[in-house]
Scaffold this motif. Structure first.
Motif, PDB file in Angstrom:
ATOM      1  N   VAL A  38      34.807 -13.188  24.070  1.00 53.47           N
ATOM      2  CA  VAL A  38      33.782 -12.305  23.492  1.00 53.47           C
ATOM      3  C   VAL A  38      32.678 -12.047  24.517  1.00 53.47           C
ATOM      4  N   LYS A  39      32.244 -13.100  25.208  1.00 55.39           N
ATOM      5  CA  LYS A  39      31.185 -12.956  26.215  1.00 55.39           C
ATOM      6  C   LYS A  39      31.624 -12.036  27.350  1.00 55.39           C
ATOM      7  N   VAL A  40      32.873 -12.200  27.784  1.00 56.72           N
ATOM      8  CA  VAL A  40      33.390 -11.363  28.883  1.00 56.72           C
ATOM      9  C   VAL A  40      33.410  -9.901  28.480  1.00 56.72           C
ATOM     10  N   VAL A  41      34.009  -9.605  27.327  1.00 50.03           N
ATOM     11  CA  VAL A  41      34.156  -8.206  26.885  1.00 50.03           C
ATOM     12  C   VAL A  41      32.803  -7.589  26.561  1.00 50.03           C
ATOM     13  N   ARG A  42      31.943  -8.362  25.900  1.00 48.50           N
ATOM     14  CA  ARG A  42      30.638  -7.827  25.503  1.00 48.50           C
ATOM     15  C   ARG A  42      29.771  -7.506  26.718  1.00 48.50           C
ATOM     16  N   ARG A  43      29.769  -8.399  27.708  1.00 46.03           N
ATOM     17  CA  ARG A  43      28.945  -8.156  28.897  1.00 46.03           C
ATOM     18  C   ARG A  43      29.489  -6.992  29.719  1.00 46.03           C
ATOM     19  N   VAL A 100      32.899  -7.484  19.247  1.00 50.00           N
ATOM     20  CA  VAL A 100      32.160  -6.795  20.306  1.00 50.00           C
ATOM     21  C   VAL A 100      31.404  -5.599  19.733  1.00 50.00           C
ATOM     22  N   GLN A 101      31.995  -4.940  18.721  1.00 47.97           N
ATOM     23  CA  GLN A 101      31.349  -3.803  18.067  1.00 47.97           C
ATOM     24  C   GLN A 101      30.310  -4.239  17.033  1.00 47.97           C
ATOM     25  N   GLY A 109      35.635  -7.229   8.610  1.00 49.33           N
ATOM     26  CA  GLY A 109      35.735  -7.949   9.873  1.00 49.33           C
ATOM     27  C   GLY A 109      36.045  -9.417   9.665  1.00 49.33           C
ATOM     28  N   GLU A 110      35.390 -10.027   8.686  1.00 46.07           N
ATOM     29  CA  GLU A 110      35.620 -11.451   8.429  1.00 46.07           C
ATOM     30  C   GLU A 110      36.989 -11.688   7.800  1.00 46.07           C
TER      31      GLU A 110
END
Length: 254
Positions: A38-43, A100-101, A109-110
């Motif tokens: 998540v951190k990789v894609v979001r950044r 990410v969205q 989503g959940e």
């Protein structure tokens, strides 16, 4: 949401199975790669910067997990279970994009997350039994229904109640309407299914602590001052273990 269905499925094997244990361990490693992913894609999405540290953790966890899973599936020639595991992996990728969205906190989503996590039950069941019969589908269904209900409860206790002062009785019921509706539909569905299919009533009993917890949670207000997410998490874990134990008994007795 992942371990309880997996352990429940493994308990139906009729004996200890080291391969299933290694398979569960591989899934844990893959799921551990989710947060750094998540951190990789979001950044990258927001700043077009590659988070190399998080990416290394993704490769480490997901890589080792995938290697173990592929080896286990290949050694035992469980291609159907392998294919089903691929479907679960796709679900996790979808949930990653939803996160990410910033839509992962929404009900859809959940639910996607619950679908993917509880799918550990049919994957382990397929691996151990080579087919997904009625018992396998029921195994997945009861876990999905239980943890899907937790979404409405956690949303009420951690996101809605702390945001407003304690209201009157009618307003408490009003804002808890999704949780009340879910519990009512769940109870009716389980009652009629157990009655029509002549299953053991232990399956319904397994949900009773959750229903009682929901009722208490509706009328016991959670304020910002007494908000303790970790405590709530441990309570959820305790109830999940009770759910696990009763259902193992239900499958073995019924």
């Amino acid at each position: 949401m992942f371990l309880v269905p997996a352990i429940m499925a493994a308990s139906l094997a009729g004996g200890w199975n080291w391969a299933a244990l290694f398979l569960i361990a591989s899934f844990i490693l893959i799921f551990l790669s989710y947060e750094p992913a998540v951190k990789v894609v979001r950044r990258w999405k927001n700043k077009h910067i590659l988070n190399k540290e998080s990416l290394n953790w993704v490769f480490l966890f997901a890589g080792f997990g995938a290697i173990i899973a592929i080896l286990i599936f290949t050694m035992y020639k469980q291609w159907i279970a392998f294919s089903f595991g691929g479907v679960v992996a796709v679900t996790l990728v979808i949930h990653l994009w939803v996160t990410v969205q910033k839509q992962n906190m929404s009900i859809p989503g959940e639910l996607i997350g619950v679908f993917g996590l509880t799918a550990s039950a049919p994957v382990i069941y397929l691996f151990l039994h080579e087919s997904l019969d009625a018992r396998g589908w029921i195994l997945w269904l009861i876990n999905f229904l239980y943890f899907a209900g937790s979404i409405f409860y956690i949303k009420l206790k951690l996101r809605i109640q702390p945001q407003i002062p304690e209201p009157n009785l009618m307003y408490k019921i009003k804002i808890a309407f999704p949780l009340i509706t879910y519990n009512l539909i769940l109870f009716i569905f389980l009652w009629f299914t157990i009655w029509l299919r002549d299953y053991t009533w232990l399956f319904l009993l397994a949900y009773v602590p959750f229903i009682i917890k929901s009722i208490i949670g509706i009328f016991t207000w959670q304020t910002k001052l007494n908000l303790q997410p970790k405590k709530t998490g441990f309570i959820e874990l305790f109830h999940a273990i009770i759910f696990l134990i009763i259902n193992i008994l239900a499958f073995n007795i019924g």
